[in-house]
Design an enzyme around this catalytic site. Structure first.
Site, mmCIF file in Angstrom:
data_model
loop_
_atom_site.group_PDB
_atom_site.id
_atom_site.type_symbol
_atom_site.label_atom_id
_atom_site.label_comp_id
_atom_site.label_asym_id
_atom_site.label_seq_id
_atom_site.Cartn_x
_atom_site.Cartn_y
_atom_site.Cartn_z
ATOM 1 N N GLU A 1 0.797 -1.237 0.000
ATOM 2 C CA GLU A 1 0.000 0.000 0.000
ATOM 3 C C GLU A 1 0.830 1.288 0.000
ATOM 4 O O GLU A 1 0.633 2.153 0.842
ATOM 5 C CB GLU A 1 -0.961 -0.018 1.204
ATOM 6 C CG GLU A 1 -1.898 -1.215 1.155
ATOM 7 C CD GLU A 1 -2.774 -1.382 2.399
ATOM 8 O OE1 GLU A 1 -2.794 -0.479 3.249
ATOM 9 O OE2 GLU A 1 -3.435 -2.432 2.515
ATOM 10 N N GLU B 1 -6.253 -11.188 -0.177
ATOM 11 C CA GLU B 1 -7.200 -10.501 0.722
ATOM 12 C C GLU B 1 -8.595 -10.404 0.098
ATOM 13 O O GLU B 1 -9.229 -9.344 0.131
ATOM 14 C CB GLU B 1 -6.669 -9.109 1.075
ATOM 15 C CG GLU B 1 -5.236 -9.139 1.599
ATOM 16 C CD GLU B 1 -4.734 -7.793 2.098
ATOM 17 O OE1 GLU B 1 -5.548 -6.933 2.430
ATOM 18 O OE2 GLU B 1 -3.501 -7.617 2.167
HETATM 19 O O1 9MR Z 1 -7.315 -7.921 8.693
HETATM 20 C C1 9MR Z 1 -6.355 -7.146 9.368
HETATM 21 C C2 9MR Z 1 -6.940 -6.650 10.675
HETATM 22 O O2 9MR Z 1 -7.137 -7.728 11.562
HETATM 23 C C3 9MR Z 1 -6.015 -5.622 11.299
HETATM 24 O O3 9MR Z 1 -6.647 -5.056 12.423
HETATM 25 C C4 9MR Z 1 -5.708 -4.544 10.293
HETATM 26 C C5 9MR Z 1 -4.780 -3.549 10.921
HETATM 27 O O4 9MR Z 1 -4.256 -2.680 10.069
HETATM 28 O O5 9MR Z 1 -5.113 -5.121 9.146
HETATM 29 C C6 9MR Z 1 -5.977 -5.977 8.490
HETATM 30 O O6 9MR Z 1 -5.388 -6.465 7.310
HETATM 31 C C7 9MR Z 1 -5.050 -5.490 6.313
HETATM 32 C C8 9MR Z 1 -3.896 -6.029 5.521
HETATM 33 O O7 9MR Z 1 -2.833 -6.349 6.387
HETATM 34 C C9 9MR Z 1 -3.451 -5.061 4.457
HETATM 35 N N1 9MR Z 1 -4.543 -4.674 3.606
HETATM 36 C C10 9MR Z 1 -5.742 -4.210 4.267
HETATM 37 C C11 9MR Z 1 -6.185 -5.228 5.312
HETATM 38 C C12 9MR Z 1 -7.445 -4.769 5.972
HETATM 39 O O8 9MR Z 1 -7.167 -3.608 6.714
#
Ligand code: 9MR
Length: 379
Positions: free
Chosen positions: A163, A268
């Protein structure tokens, strides 16, 4: 002409029948996602804290039975792996990798360099000021080398940078960018390559179907390759909803990355049924909204009309993935059951969403068999 004795004929018949049995077994209809899809691409899911700590054994059983690939939802992020400078915590990440190896799964590490969930110390000196470019480089190098070399040969691919580019194609104004400029991306890929030259190295992001973002990512990947820096593929996060993006836009992005000579994987993936209340459709975790009853319409359950529409949308995506399987190496769901999903808390905390393939009671939704069937019957 040779004569057969009755015993030989019976034996021959038995052999023939057992051969038929073997053929029937070989041709047995697939009953799990991995059996149905593995000839197209790896089918994966994300492991969370409960999976790793034995508090969701039912979820873990589904992972073993249905999926051929895993990714770490949180435990490999830098704030967990290195909460203080030089103090690494590998407990959960080790469990994650060991689980994948025990079950012969394709293992992806997520993620080495991300502006979010990075520990504060990474960017600051003792006085709280930003560190110099040289210090940040040294810290990035040490983090990446330590983590990647620990799992050398075991983690098959890394989301090296996550990102870093915005929907309009500009670079995100993160601490990495403020201190090192665009150079932090090639540096991260170079450090990861040094630590495990055999691992695949990916750039991963959301909304990569936006044309500005898509073109900027391809430009970035090309510039790395022109400099002899290895980048293998693009992880296209699939945080999709009922109305965004169009299947055509998602397909155009898969095609564009593949035409640029990059491996493509859907990472994802989930299909949120809930309205996106914000002005901007984004998976940027900072873009949150306040809870209101009217934007949480399915807290008592899903009506049939919504269930059917959701299933159609899920199948439209899987049809696209299977049709694009010459370009896709993996499709990974962001969780196992609806109860696991981050979408219950994003962009609004405390809603009830239904974005994944298994329900809150650990039952496969009817769409699972339909996806398996799509995999079986298509090219
Ligand atoms: O699913 C993840 C969630 O449990 C966490 O709280 C969050 C914190 O930033 O990150 C989520 O996963 C992310 C992923 O690592 C990167 N792309 C976006 C995802 C959703 O936020």
């Amino acid at each position: 002409m040779k004569k057969f004795t009755p015993t030989a004929m019976v034996l021959g018949l038995l052999l023939f029948l057992s051969g038929c049995g073997a053929t029937a077994t070989r041709g047995k209809a697939p009953t799990t996602l991995k059996e149905g899809l593995n000839r197209h691409f790896h089918i994966g899911t994300a492991l969370n804290h409960h999976h790793l700590h034995g508090t969701d054994t039912k979820g873990l059983e589904i992972v073993k039975e249905q999926f051929s690939a895993i990714v770490a939802e949180n435990c490999m992020k830098s704030m967990y792996l290195q909460p203080k400078e030089g103090e690494f915590f590998f407990g959960d990440a080790d469990k994650f990798v060991e689980f994948g190896e025990r079950n012969s799964m394709h293992i992806t590490g997520h993620t080495l360099i991300w502006h979010s969930q990075a520990p504060g110390w990474l960017f600051t000196d003792d006085a709280g000021n930003d560190v110099s470019p040289e210090v940040l480089k040294k810290r990035m190098r040490n983090h990446i080398h330590t983590v990647v070399s620990r799992y050398k040969g075991r983690v098959k691919g890394w989301d090296v940078v996550n990102e870093a580019i915005l929907d309009n194609g500009e670079y995100r104004d993160s601490k990495f960018y403020q201190i090192l400029g665009e150079e932090f991306i090639p540096l991260a890929f170079q450090y990861a390559y040094e630590a495990d030259p055999d691992a695949e190295l990916y750039y991963n992001d959301y909304n990569e179907w936006h044309v500005g973002k898509r073109d900027a990512i391809i430009k970035m990947a090309n510039s790395l390759r022109e400099r002899g820096i290895r980048i293998d593929g693009i992880g296209m996060q699939g945080h999709v909803g009922m109305n965004y993006p169009s299947i055509g836009d998602y397909k155009a992005a898969i095609d564009a990355y593949a035409n640029a000579g990059l491996k493509v994987m859907v990472t994802e993936f989930e299909v949120s049924i809930l309205p996106h209340p914000g002005r901007r459709v984004s998976s940027n975790i900072a873009d949150t909204e306040a809870y209101r009853n009217e934007i949480d319409p399915y807290r008592e359950g899903l009506p049939d009309s919504a269930r059917i529409a959701w299933e159609e949308r899920m199948l439209d995506f899987f049809s696209l993935f299977i049709e694009s399987s010459d370009k896709l190496t993996r499709v990974t769901l962001w969780g196992v059951t609806d109860g696991d999903s981050w979408k219950n808390n994003f962009p609004v905390r405390g809603r009830t969403d239904y974005p994944l393939l298994f329900d809150r009671e650990y039952n496969a939704k009817p769409v699972v068999q339909k996806i398996i069937e799509l995999g079986r019957t298509n090219k």
